[in-house]
Design a protein around this motif. Structure first.
Motif, PDB file in Angstrom:
ATOM      1  N   VAL A 187      -6.468  -7.677   6.623  1.00 31.48           N
ATOM      2  CA  VAL A 187      -6.745  -6.323   7.136  1.00 31.48           C
ATOM      3  C   VAL A 187      -7.053  -6.369   8.626  1.00 31.48           C
ATOM      4  CG1 VAL A 187      -8.290  -4.328   6.986  1.00 31.48           C
ATOM      5  CG2 VAL A 187      -7.531  -5.467   4.892  1.00 31.48           C
ATOM      6  N   LEU A 188      -7.905  -7.307   9.049  1.00 26.30           N
ATOM      7  CA  LEU A 188      -8.253  -7.408  10.468  1.00 26.30           C
ATOM      8  C   LEU A 188      -7.030  -7.751  11.314  1.00 26.30           C
ATOM      9  CD1 LEU A 188     -11.709  -9.235  10.299  1.00 26.30           C
ATOM     10  CD2 LEU A 188     -11.283  -6.797  10.684  1.00 26.30           C
ATOM     11  N   ASP A 229      -5.710  -6.398  17.790  1.00 23.72           N
ATOM     12  CA  ASP A 229      -5.103  -7.415  18.629  1.00 23.72           C
ATOM     13  C   ASP A 229      -5.962  -8.678  18.497  1.00 23.72           C
ATOM     14  OD1 ASP A 229      -4.800  -9.047  21.078  1.00 23.72           O
ATOM     15  OD2 ASP A 229      -3.498  -7.418  21.731  1.00 23.72           O
ATOM     16  N   PRO A 230      -5.359  -9.837  18.365  1.00 23.26           N
ATOM     17  CA  PRO A 230      -6.143 -11.068  18.210  1.00 23.26           C
ATOM     18  C   PRO A 230      -7.138 -11.312  19.343  1.00 23.26           C
ATOM     19  CG  PRO A 230      -3.798 -11.514  17.910  1.00 23.26           C
ATOM     20  CD  PRO A 230      -3.927 -10.084  18.323  1.00 23.26           C
ATOM     21  N   LEU A 231      -6.856 -10.781  20.513  1.00 27.23           N
ATOM     22  CA  LEU A 231      -7.745 -10.998  21.654  1.00 27.23           C
ATOM     23  C   LEU A 231      -9.090 -10.300  21.508  1.00 27.23           C
ATOM     24  CD1 LEU A 231      -5.146 -10.717  24.562  1.00 27.23           C
ATOM     25  CD2 LEU A 231      -6.130 -12.801  23.564  1.00 27.23           C
ATOM     26  N   VAL A 232      -9.177  -9.289  20.643  1.00 30.75           N
ATOM     27  CA  VAL A 232     -10.451  -8.568  20.483  1.00 30.75           C
ATOM     28  C   VAL A 232     -11.215  -8.993  19.241  1.00 30.75           C
ATOM     29  CG1 VAL A 232      -9.590  -6.567  21.770  1.00 30.75           C
ATOM     30  CG2 VAL A 232      -9.462  -6.580  19.280  1.00 30.75           C
ATOM     31  N   LEU A 233     -10.625  -9.870  18.440  1.00 34.68           N
ATOM     32  CA  LEU A 233     -11.311 -10.337  17.233  1.00 34.68           C
ATOM     33  C   LEU A 233     -12.165 -11.557  17.542  1.00 34.68           C
ATOM     34  CD1 LEU A 233      -8.487 -10.161  14.541  1.00 34.68           C
ATOM     35  CD2 LEU A 233     -10.549  -8.759  14.635  1.00 34.68           C
ATOM     36  N   ARG A 234     -13.333 -11.613  16.910  1.00 32.08           N
ATOM     37  CA  ARG A 234     -14.126 -12.837  16.984  1.00 32.08           C
ATOM     38  C   ARG A 234     -13.353 -13.940  16.273  1.00 32.08           C
ATOM     39  NH1 ARG A 234     -19.509 -12.039  18.362  1.00 32.08           N
ATOM     40  NH2 ARG A 234     -20.306  -9.927  18.056  1.00 32.08           N
ATOM     41  N   ALA A 235     -13.694 -15.174  16.568  1.00 27.07           N
ATOM     42  CA  ALA A 235     -13.076 -16.309  15.887  1.00 27.07           C
ATOM     43  C   ALA A 235     -13.388 -16.233  14.395  1.00 27.07           C
ATOM     44  CB  ALA A 235     -13.608 -17.620  16.467  1.00 27.07           C
TER      45      ALA A 235
END
Length: 95
Positions: free
Chosen positions: A11-12, A17-23
């Motif tokens: 879902v995430l 965008d991967p750049l705004v997700l935490r690891a």
């Protein structure tokens, strides 16, 4: 059968965008420690949306609210947020 965490990543990944997700490791540790909680909305084996929030003594902080593109426009995000607010009954902070 996939785990909740695998469905949450799905879902995430579809929603941000991967750049705004935490690891992923950071999110996993936050959930495993009990600091953060989640609700995962499913339709049988298809993940539709998720909400992740962190509980602090005087407030909650919404970390992520995400609905997959094909499930948007049906009020699922509002339902997830209302569920958390009804459950926690305290000040909520959004970023």
């Amino acid at each position: 059968m996939k785990t909740d965490m695998e469905h949450i990543w799905h879902v995430l990944d579809e929603s941000f965008d991967p750049l705004v997700l935490r690891a992923r490791g950071t999110i996993k540790r936050m959930l495993e420690s009990g600091l953060c909680r989640y609700i995962l909305e499913m339709d049988e084996d298809i993940p539709l949306g998720t909400i992740l929030w962190c509980r602090f003594p005087e407030f909650i902080f919404f970390e992520y609210l995400a609905v997959t593109p094909h499930a948007r426009g049906r009020g699922l995000g509002a339902k997830l947020m209302k569920t958390v607010l009804d459950q926690e009954k305290c000040l909520a902070v959004l970023e």
